[in-house]
Write a protein that holds these residues in place. Sequence first.
Motif, PDB file in Angstrom:
ATOM      1  N   PHE A 300       0.855  -1.180   0.000  1.00 36.85           N
ATOM      2  CA  PHE A 300       0.000   0.000   0.000  1.00 36.85           C
ATOM      3  C   PHE A 300       0.893   1.232   0.000  1.00 36.85           C
ATOM      4  CE2 PHE A 300      -2.293   3.346   2.437  1.00 36.85           C
ATOM      5  CZ  PHE A 300      -3.247   3.630   1.458  1.00 36.85           C
ATOM      6  N   PRO A 301       0.823   2.062  -1.042  1.00 40.11           N
ATOM      7  CA  PRO A 301       1.753   3.192  -1.173  1.00 40.11           C
ATOM      8  C   PRO A 301       1.263   4.438  -0.448  1.00 40.11           C
ATOM      9  CG  PRO A 301       0.437   3.043  -3.147  1.00 40.11           C
ATOM     10  CD  PRO A 301      -0.014   1.921  -2.247  1.00 40.11           C
ATOM     11  N   GLY A 302       1.094   4.314   0.864  1.00 46.11           N
ATOM     12  CA  GLY A 302       0.644   5.457   1.645  1.00 46.11           C
ATOM     13  C   GLY A 302       1.049   5.295   3.093  1.00 46.11           C
ATOM     14  N   GLY A 303       1.304   6.397   3.763  1.00 50.44           N
ATOM     15  CA  GLY A 303       1.661   6.336   5.172  1.00 50.44           C
ATOM     16  C   GLY A 303       1.958   7.718   5.723  1.00 50.44           C
ATOM     17  N   LEU A 304       1.944   7.826   7.054  1.00 50.59           N
ATOM     18  CA  LEU A 304       2.202   9.095   7.717  1.00 50.59           C
ATOM     19  C   LEU A 304       3.077   8.847   8.942  1.00 50.59           C
ATOM     20  CD1 LEU A 304      -1.244   8.880   7.199  1.00 50.59           C
ATOM     21  CD2 LEU A 304      -0.802  11.331   7.209  1.00 50.59           C
ATOM     22  N   THR A 305       3.954   9.779   9.241  1.00 52.03           N
ATOM     23  CA  THR A 305       4.823   9.646  10.406  1.00 52.03           C
ATOM     24  C   THR A 305       4.025   9.440  11.681  1.00 52.03           C
ATOM     25  OG1 THR A 305       6.523  11.022   9.379  1.00 52.03           O
ATOM     26  CG2 THR A 305       6.601  10.820  11.780  1.00 52.03           C
ATOM     27  N   TYR A 306       2.881  10.094  11.783  1.00 52.96           N
ATOM     28  CA  TYR A 306       2.113  10.062  13.025  1.00 52.96           C
ATOM     29  C   TYR A 306       0.884   9.161  12.939  1.00 52.96           C
ATOM     30  CZ  TYR A 306       5.185  13.992  13.756  1.00 52.96           C
ATOM     31  OH  TYR A 306       6.298  14.779  13.853  1.00 52.96           O
ATOM     32  N   SER A 307       0.883   8.230  12.004  1.00 55.09           N
ATOM     33  CA  SER A 307      -0.246   7.307  11.875  1.00 55.09           C
ATOM     34  C   SER A 307      -0.381   6.463  13.137  1.00 55.09           C
ATOM     35  CB  SER A 307      -0.029   6.398  10.662  1.00 55.09           C
ATOM     36  OG  SER A 307      -1.047   5.447  10.560  1.00 55.09           O
ATOM     37  N   GLY A 308      -1.527   6.599  13.814  1.00 52.49           N
ATOM     38  CA  GLY A 308      -1.741   5.850  15.042  1.00 52.49           C
ATOM     39  C   GLY A 308      -0.879   6.316  16.193  1.00 52.49           C
ATOM     40  N   HIS A 309      -0.619   7.606  16.259  1.00 51.98           N
ATOM     41  CA  HIS A 309       0.208   8.180  17.337  1.00 51.98           C
ATOM     42  C   HIS A 309      -0.345   7.763  18.696  1.00 51.98           C
ATOM     43  CE1 HIS A 309       2.042  11.212  19.922  1.00 51.98           C
ATOM     44  NE2 HIS A 309       2.907  11.445  18.937  1.00 51.98           N
ATOM     45  N   PRO A 310       0.503   7.336  19.621  1.00 47.07           N
ATOM     46  CA  PRO A 310       0.022   6.813  20.905  1.00 47.07           C
ATOM     47  C   PRO A 310      -0.859   7.777  21.691  1.00 47.07           C
ATOM     48  CG  PRO A 310       2.308   6.217  20.607  1.00 47.07           C
ATOM     49  CD  PRO A 310       1.962   7.143  19.479  1.00 47.07           C
ATOM     50  N   LEU A 311      -0.542   9.072  21.688  1.00 46.01           N
ATOM     51  CA  LEU A 311      -1.380  10.009  22.432  1.00 46.01           C
ATOM     52  C   LEU A 311      -2.759  10.149  21.781  1.00 46.01           C
ATOM     53  CD1 LEU A 311       1.107  12.877  23.391  1.00 46.01           C
ATOM     54  CD2 LEU A 311       0.471  10.831  24.690  1.00 46.01           C
ATOM     55  N   ALA A 312      -2.777  10.135  20.445  1.00 46.94           N
ATOM     56  CA  ALA A 312      -4.057  10.180  19.748  1.00 46.94           C
ATOM     57  C   ALA A 312      -4.853   8.905  20.009  1.00 46.94           C
ATOM     58  CB  ALA A 312      -3.833  10.373  18.249  1.00 46.94           C
ATOM     59  N   ALA A 313      -4.169   7.767  19.957  1.00 48.68           N
ATOM     60  CA  ALA A 313      -4.843   6.497  20.206  1.00 48.68           C
ATOM     61  C   ALA A 313      -5.411   6.452  21.616  1.00 48.68           C
ATOM     62  CB  ALA A 313      -3.873   5.342  19.975  1.00 48.68           C
ATOM     63  N   ALA A 314      -4.658   6.932  22.583  1.00 53.16           N
ATOM     64  CA  ALA A 314      -5.144   6.954  23.966  1.00 53.16           C
ATOM     65  C   ALA A 314      -6.367   7.842  24.102  1.00 53.16           C
ATOM     66  CB  ALA A 314      -4.035   7.440  24.901  1.00 53.16           C
ATOM     67  N   SER A 315      -6.380   8.961  23.382  1.00 49.88           N
ATOM     68  CA  SER A 315      -7.547   9.848  23.457  1.00 49.88           C
ATOM     69  C   SER A 315      -8.778   9.192  22.847  1.00 49.88           C
ATOM     70  CB  SER A 315      -7.243  11.186  22.770  1.00 49.88           C
ATOM     71  OG  SER A 315      -7.095  11.032  21.370  1.00 49.88           O
ATOM     72  N   ILE A 316      -8.583   8.353  21.837  1.00 49.30           N
ATOM     73  CA  ILE A 316      -9.699   7.599  21.263  1.00 49.30           C
ATOM     74  C   ILE A 316     -10.232   6.593  22.277  1.00 49.30           C
ATOM     75  CG2 ILE A 316     -10.333   5.877  19.524  1.00 49.30           C
ATOM     76  CD1 ILE A 316      -8.366   7.284  17.619  1.00 49.30           C
ATOM     77  N   VAL A 317      -9.331   5.862  22.900  1.00 51.06           N
ATOM     78  CA  VAL A 317      -9.740   4.868  23.899  1.00 51.06           C
ATOM     79  C   VAL A 317     -10.524   5.548  25.025  1.00 51.06           C
ATOM     80  CG1 VAL A 317      -8.938   3.202  25.625  1.00 51.06           C
ATOM     81  CG2 VAL A 317      -7.867   3.285  23.355  1.00 51.06           C
ATOM     82  N   GLY A 318     -10.002   6.661  25.526  1.00 49.39           N
ATOM     83  CA  GLY A 318     -10.689   7.384  26.597  1.00 49.39           C
ATOM     84  C   GLY A 318     -12.046   7.897  26.160  1.00 49.39           C
ATOM     85  N   THR A 319     -12.118   8.446  24.944  1.00 48.95           N
ATOM     86  CA  THR A 319     -13.373   9.017  24.461  1.00 48.95           C
ATOM     87  C   THR A 319     -14.435   7.944  24.253  1.00 48.95           C
ATOM     88  OG1 THR A 319     -12.257  10.873  23.383  1.00 48.95           O
ATOM     89  CG2 THR A 319     -14.435  10.295  22.564  1.00 48.95           C
ATOM     90  N   LEU A 320     -14.106   6.891  23.517  1.00 51.67           N
ATOM     91  CA  LEU A 320     -15.106   5.877  23.193  1.00 51.67           C
ATOM     92  C   LEU A 320     -15.540   5.105  24.435  1.00 51.67           C
ATOM     93  CD1 LEU A 320     -13.940   4.535  19.712  1.00 51.67           C
ATOM     94  CD2 LEU A 320     -15.392   6.496  20.285  1.00 51.67           C
ATOM     95  N   THR A 321     -14.618   4.920  25.375  1.00 52.03           N
ATOM     96  CA  THR A 321     -14.985   4.264  26.637  1.00 52.03           C
ATOM     97  C   THR A 321     -15.968   5.121  27.421  1.00 52.03           C
ATOM     98  OG1 THR A 321     -12.844   3.131  26.748  1.00 52.03           O
ATOM     99  CG2 THR A 321     -14.086   3.340  28.797  1.00 52.03           C
ATOM    100  N   ALA A 322     -15.655   6.407  27.547  1.00 51.19           N
ATOM    101  CA  ALA A 322     -16.536   7.309  28.298  1.00 51.19           C
ATOM    102  C   ALA A 322     -17.885   7.466  27.610  1.00 51.19           C
ATOM    103  CB  ALA A 322     -15.864   8.666  28.478  1.00 51.19           C
ATOM    104  N   MET A 323     -17.884   7.569  26.287  1.00 51.72           N
ATOM    105  CA  MET A 323     -19.148   7.730  25.567  1.00 51.72           C
ATOM    106  C   MET A 323     -20.071   6.540  25.796  1.00 51.72           C
ATOM    107  SD  MET A 323     -17.970   9.472  21.947  1.00 51.72           S
ATOM    108  CE  MET A 323     -19.633   9.715  21.328  1.00 51.72           C
ATOM    109  N   ALA A 324     -19.500   5.339  25.787  1.00 45.86           N
ATOM    110  CA  ALA A 324     -20.309   4.141  26.012  1.00 45.86           C
ATOM    111  C   ALA A 324     -20.817   4.076  27.444  1.00 45.86           C
ATOM    112  CB  ALA A 324     -19.495   2.898  25.673  1.00 45.86           C
ATOM    113  N   GLU A 325     -19.937   4.353  28.406  1.00 44.80           N
ATOM    114  CA  GLU A 325     -20.317   4.245  29.813  1.00 44.80           C
ATOM    115  C   GLU A 325     -21.331   5.302  30.224  1.00 44.80           C
ATOM    116  OE1 GLU A 325     -16.616   4.430  31.891  1.00 44.80           O
ATOM    117  OE2 GLU A 325     -16.103   2.312  31.510  1.00 44.80           O
ATOM    118  N   GLU A 326     -21.265   6.474  29.616  1.00 48.69           N
ATOM    119  CA  GLU A 326     -22.111   7.595  30.023  1.00 48.69           C
ATOM    120  C   GLU A 326     -23.332   7.809  29.132  1.00 48.69           C
ATOM    121  OE1 GLU A 326     -19.554  10.997  30.422  1.00 48.69           O
ATOM    122  OE2 GLU A 326     -18.064   9.846  31.577  1.00 48.69           O
ATOM    123  N   GLY A 327     -23.516   6.934  28.137  1.00 47.44           N
ATOM    124  CA  GLY A 327     -24.689   7.062  27.271  1.00 47.44           C
ATOM    125  C   GLY A 327     -24.706   8.337  26.459  1.00 47.44           C
ATOM    126  N   VAL A 328     -23.552   8.760  25.971  1.00 47.04           N
ATOM    127  CA  VAL A 328     -23.466  10.039  25.262  1.00 47.04           C
ATOM    128  C   VAL A 328     -24.224   9.998  23.940  1.00 47.04           C
ATOM    129  CG1 VAL A 328     -21.862  11.633  24.130  1.00 47.04           C
ATOM    130  CG2 VAL A 328     -21.311  10.707  26.384  1.00 47.04           C
TER     131      VAL A 328
END
Length: 431
Positions: A300-328
């Motif tokens: 696949f001829p595509g990519g980015l230096t920050y693809s799946g950056h750990p801080l971004a990934a952690a913010s996704i985990v935190g967001t989707l977890t909270a949204m599910a738990e809190e009925g957002v």
Amino acid sequence: MTTNHSVSLADRSTVFHSWSAQGALAPLAIAGGLGTTVWDFEGTEYLDFSSQLVNVNIGHQHPTVIAAIQEQAALLTTVAPAHANETRAKAAQLILDRAPAGFEKVFFTNGGADANENAIRMARLVTGRDKVISHYRSYHGNTGAAIVATGDWRRMPNEYSRGHVHAFGPYLYRSDFWATTPEEESERALRHLERVIQSEGADTVAAILLETIPGTAGILVPPPGYLAGVRSLADRHGILLILDEVMAGFGRTGEWFALDAFDVVPDLITFAKGVNSGYVPVGGVLIPSAIAHHFDERVFPGGLTYSGHPLAAASIVGTLTAMAEEGVVENARSIGADVIGPALRRLADSHEVVGEVRGTGVFWAIELVADRDTRAPLDAAAMGGLKGELLGRGLLPFIAETRLHVVPPAVISAEEATRGLAIIDEALATL
């Protein structure tokens, strides 16, 4: 002492702003925020009915998301995308858990524009075709192919990418098809799209790229049968369907994905914004098994230096977890159905300047007109005056052309929504 003026002056002196003539800018200085409220350096508070750029779905400074970012920062701030990372894999799985059946992998990007860019790349490689059809009323981002896929004025100074074709999508209030009912609009818009495909040569078209619900273009909820009809056209001609969920996804419409309300499954889904409420830049492409495995032996001829950056990934985990738990997501759905929708319909009944209201969840638009009979749009001066009235009453608006978009965070309470809508009522009365 830090003041609004000093911050605004420093900003204008050093920062080059998006989509703006730089000389006359007067940016609002924001010092902080919490939940649905932001404030400036002098303590003036604003109820955020913009969600900034319609992305802060979980509200400002949500403690679960902040804690997830802090925990990841203490463990590992960055890692090359070629390495395996536990947080990235968990973020991908949480996203896939909310996707339609058959989606297998996530390609992470830095935002929505490069998500669409890479979805277009995948479609071209998989089909061996070149052209991409999108709507004139659309926005897909400001990178090479994404901005040319965009239909609005921002495309015109930036048409450097090849193979892009546009069609008119459904918009009954200002129908291009002389339609008088949603059913007519859907049928005629589909016929128009089919004629564009035929005229361009179906075997030259790689993808149809659509926002599930066009956002910046006016929150244009598709009429019954339209998206299913596009799916059928794509299948008939061997074209991939890409649905852009960058603005509409992750709770904005009262669904995890806006497409969930339309019984349609695309070939690729792009996302950003609401997946982590913009706390760290991130986006991505959801990829089904057939397309993912197309690249098992092919690079696949595509990519980015920050693809799946750990801080971004952690913010996704935190967001989707909270949204599910809190009925957002459920909150967004009920606020739209029980509070925002009924209130906006009352505004339409009481203000001659309101031509139409439309939307779902926490994703609504008020289309403003100078004359209801001719549907002539309100002029720029009046829209500027409306913005001033709203800010003066403590509401931070999202205004696009001659529309006021009602797009608060998905965590907004009924009381806050009612208060914001009352401010809009007062401001409309000044027009």
